[in-house]
Design an enzyme around this catalytic site. Sequence first.
Site, PDB file in Angstrom:
ATOM      1  N   ASP A 193       0.814  -1.213   0.000  1.00 34.88           N
ATOM      2  CA  ASP A 193       0.000   0.000   0.000  1.00 34.88           C
ATOM      3  C   ASP A 193       0.849   1.265   0.000  1.00 34.88           C
ATOM      4  OD1 ASP A 193      -2.035  -1.809   0.262  1.00 34.88           O
ATOM      5  OD2 ASP A 193      -2.905  -0.915   2.069  1.00 34.88           O
ATOM      6  N   HIS A 236       3.638  -2.249   3.160  1.00 35.03           N
ATOM      7  CA  HIS A 236       3.683  -0.895   2.601  1.00 35.03           C
ATOM      8  C   HIS A 236       5.043  -0.669   1.941  1.00 35.03           C
ATOM      9  CE1 HIS A 236       0.689  -0.886   5.816  1.00 35.03           C
ATOM     10  NE2 HIS A 236       0.097   0.102   5.174  1.00 35.03           N
TER      11      HIS A 236
END
Length: 284
Positions: free
Chosen positions: A84, A226
Amino acid sequence: MKKGLNKGQTAVLILMLSIIVFQGIYLFRTSKETSSLQESSAANGEIQKSRKILREITQFNLGDFPFLPKRVNPEKKLIAFSFDDGPSRKNTEKILKALDKNNARATFFMLGQNAKYYPDLVKKVEESGNEVAGHSWNHPLLTKLGKKGVKKQMSRMNEAIASVTGSDVGLLRPPYGSINRTVKNTVKDPLILWSIDTLDWKTLNADKTADAILKQARDGDIILMHDIHAPTAEAVKKVLPKLEKKGFQVCTVSELLEARNITLHPGDVVVSANDCLLYTSDAA
């Protein structure tokens, strides 16, 4: 095949089919195990482009074309990596290199504003055979925006990403995993959550991130990470060979769902390949 192709479309079709057949035969002959052919990043990217062009011209789905070896083996334990908040200039390319080295792929849920800043990274993700997906424009809590606000987030995000890929995203991960009826009714894509949260953003520790995956990994899981954090890139390098030894194949979210014969529609919520919630829109 769709009827009514003109001469130009027919010529393009023949050319593209020839390229795909050549690629397929080459990969077939150079593979030691024909049942688990592995595509290089370049070949995989070109094959995906060819499929897309042919699908647009002929409306023919080449997913099962006999000369296109599939990288994912549905008989193996499959696990989807997802990242992400990127793309990130410092870390995304490191993750792509680690994935390529270990014949793995992942889904990158990108913020539109970052995709706009780094279109070259969006292109690298797509051309390397990984999956480009959406994560809103600038990471707001979508459940607080209302229908207009959600639409604006999706529009700006898709505009930035489509300027590189040529199409809107096919999957969306709502920021914070926050979903309500308005989000489901407004977003035109399946909503992808996760079954394992590595907490990489919190620990910022490569070993802890890798351990979180290794201790919890099950067939069908979707892993949340992430690509804006340097320790996460290091964790990916560490964990991929270990997952392979455990019998896992790391793939994109779409590859995972396709291998498990899961068909999704806008508003459907996916936690893992073992946990999908089908959604029916409210009546207008």
